[in-house]
Design an enzyme around this catalytic site. Sequence first.
Site, short mmCIF file in Angstrom:
data_model
loop_
_atom_site.label_atom_id
_atom_site.label_comp_id
_atom_site.label_asym_id
_atom_site.label_seq_id
_atom_site.Cartn_x
_atom_site.Cartn_y
_atom_site.Cartn_z
N SER A 15 71.20 -34.89 44.98
CA SER A 15 71.47 -33.94 46.07
C SER A 15 72.39 -34.55 47.12
O SER A 15 72.97 -33.85 47.93
CB SER A 15 70.17 -33.49 46.71
OG SER A 15 69.53 -34.59 47.33
N GLY A 17 74.99 -38.18 48.41
CA GLY A 17 75.65 -39.46 48.18
C GLY A 17 76.37 -39.62 46.85
O GLY A 17 77.09 -38.74 46.39
N TYR A 156 66.78 -55.77 52.19
CA TYR A 156 67.16 -54.91 51.06
C TYR A 156 66.38 -55.31 49.81
O TYR A 156 66.94 -55.87 48.86
CB TYR A 156 68.67 -55.04 50.84
CG TYR A 156 69.27 -54.05 49.86
CD1 TYR A 156 69.51 -52.73 50.23
CD2 TYR A 156 69.63 -54.46 48.58
CE1 TYR A 156 70.08 -51.85 49.34
CE2 TYR A 156 70.20 -53.57 47.68
CZ TYR A 156 70.42 -52.27 48.07
OH TYR A 156 70.99 -51.38 47.19
N LYS A 162 67.41 -53.59 41.39
CA LYS A 162 68.72 -53.36 40.76
C LYS A 162 68.99 -54.47 39.75
O LYS A 162 69.52 -54.23 38.67
CB LYS A 162 69.83 -53.34 41.83
CG LYS A 162 69.73 -52.17 42.82
CD LYS A 162 69.98 -50.85 42.16
CE LYS A 162 70.21 -49.73 43.17
NZ LYS A 162 70.21 -48.39 42.52
#
Lengths: 257, 187
Positions: A15, A17, A156, A162
């Site tokens: 939705s 970015g 982060y 990631k």
Amino acid sequence: MDILKDKVVLITGSSRGIGKAIARKCALAGADIVVNYRKSGGSSQTQAEELCKEIEEMGCRAMMVQADIALRDSVKALFGEVSEKMGRLDYLILNAAKAPFKPIEKLFERELRQLVDTNYLGNIFCIQSALPMLEKTEGKIIFISSLGSRFYNPSYPLGSMKAAMESIVRDCAESLREKKVSVNAVCGGIVKTDSFKVLRQFWDNIDMLPDGLFVEPEEIADVVLFLCTQASRGITGQTIVVDKGLSNAICREKVKS
Amino acid sequence: MSQNLITEEQVFEELKKAIVETLRVDENSITPDSSLINDLGAESLDFLDINYRLEQAFGMKMARHFVLEHIEEMFGEGTAIDEDGRLTEKAIELLKTRFGHNMSDLKAGMDMDEIPVMITVRSMTQGVMDILNSLPEKCTKCGNSAWQSDEGVKVKCGSCGESATYTNGDDLIKAWLTKVQEEKKIF
């Protein structure tokens, strides 16, 4: 340009970015799009609705599905709905992410679990649920990573997830090879999306990075699109960095001043 | 007495601006009692965006973490939120101390996700005012007390031109928690 005509692309967390930019880019290439968002009744849903309208105006089919990828049943329902309404799936873009912004040693247990639930388990749930459809279409899985997978960013903890996912990309690329499902990742540099608005609150003066080192969401979406095409058939299990050279330019600005 | 030169009215107007830009809602739909989540459709990322706009406008730092998180950081995990994500008696007592006892919706055992829903335009305005009220009497650079507001809502020293130095939102919450703990020994 109809490179992806009659193909179905599902982008998790699309939705806003980068996810939204990928959805647009794929629709421009003629694909039908599944827009996924996590929370109903809020601004994500409004933006997802607008995006679907935009995609339909481009002449493609669009469907929006609310699902929290951290929840296995929710993921199952998501892919059930895609199978029922779209009848196929060609590309699974693992883009959704959600994480607190805190140094990792300060995370509470519930935050740690949420971090893993959404950004690790959630992506695996999606891969597992999508596989039956992807095997039929000899489809592709593309994970959206960030430089946090290999460099320190303040507050982060998402970076560690990631990194884990980039490892999964390598694993799955091999284990799914026989099924002819390809798996790759695109690792974005610093993008001025909504999550950047969070990042800049924890990273003083990041706004002062020269504009030329910020990546546009469209630039990441273009590489995703490339990975969706035949032209990328030689690439497997790789993470392609799209960062305008930021990671090659260690403290360049500091040295200058 | 606070040195703050910015009025609550001005804060309300700035907040409205930030909300309109972030959430793309009609300005007229924003009232002091609007819940940002329920009435205006905000999500967690939106709060950070709104905060950022306020920080740019006023030249201060909003709290990065809500009071419940600060409680647990100070007094230990589980002191405010139990393992099922429900608020403890102590957390409720503290929230009532902070936000007023007329908040009848606050009950021990309620889900932590129900708390952000209670954030209203009024409570955010108050949060900004708390920070602006932390303006020291004298300029930290030249020592004169000659604060003046510029064309907008930024405050500068009229003597040396230094920008106002406010305490950041997180430090204010921590100081408040420490004070309340000393007085009431809740935890």
